[in-house]
Design a protein around this motif. Sequence first.
Motif: not given
Length: 270
Positions: A1-3, A57-58, A111-114
């Motif tokens: 997600x865009x910071x 929503x985004x 934000x945590x990804x994988x």
Amino acid sequence: MNVDRLAAILKQAAQEEIMPRFRRLDEGTVQTKSGAFDLVTEADVGAERVITAAINAHRPDVLVIGEEAVAANPKLLDTNLEDRIVIYVDPVDGTANFAGGLPLFAVMAAVVQNGEPVAGVIYDPVGDDVLMAEKGCGAFQIFPDGRAIRQKFADPVPLSEMGGLASTMFLPMEQRTTVMANLAKVKMLANYRCAGHEYRYAAGGNVHFMMYAKLMPWDHVGGALIMREAGAHVAKFDGTPYHPSDLSGGLLVASDEESWTTLRHEVFTV
């Protein structure tokens, strides 16, 4: 997600749900959770609702895990972080300060990804500025006029010259007694009861160490990433890396690995 979008969402929630209630909380709108210093207000609940709805929503594919949602359903902390994007949210970090009318509270998201932290955002509703970092891109303070100042953790100094931030209340009593005595070896110690503002202060090079005994992901995942991006050495008490799934083991932040080791052996002997 865009910071940047995430920062805008935190700001919107603060403007709509938090600041209108600052120093205007009605009687009965402050509740105690686990103890006298663990509070929740209608601002916490309202801000988390706004943030979660805006993120969903985004990005409906993102799982939002907020502090108040976990208070209602602790099993959310058992979420498997692999192969997905998770955003941890603290709608009002420093609720006791907020409820007491002290302007030291923040809105935080990580934000945590994988399974790996990739972004952290700390918004100050009173100052209306943002501390943020993306993995590998450095840490920056962003002001309302668009100015961006790159952040740098303090340079190393001898133990006797160190100033730092430490939260000792969650250490077992015997260990707390030892640590509190050992802290006489450093020059200055503070605790603002708000990890968000402590991370903001540290990112600007104002202290040489930070210590936390209790690890909740909405409190520390984003802040720890920001500290690393500001050049600090960050590790759990046993020297291993801190991961979003870690709920125990303590966290120690220092100017470099040598300073970290000195602090661990001379002060935080837990």
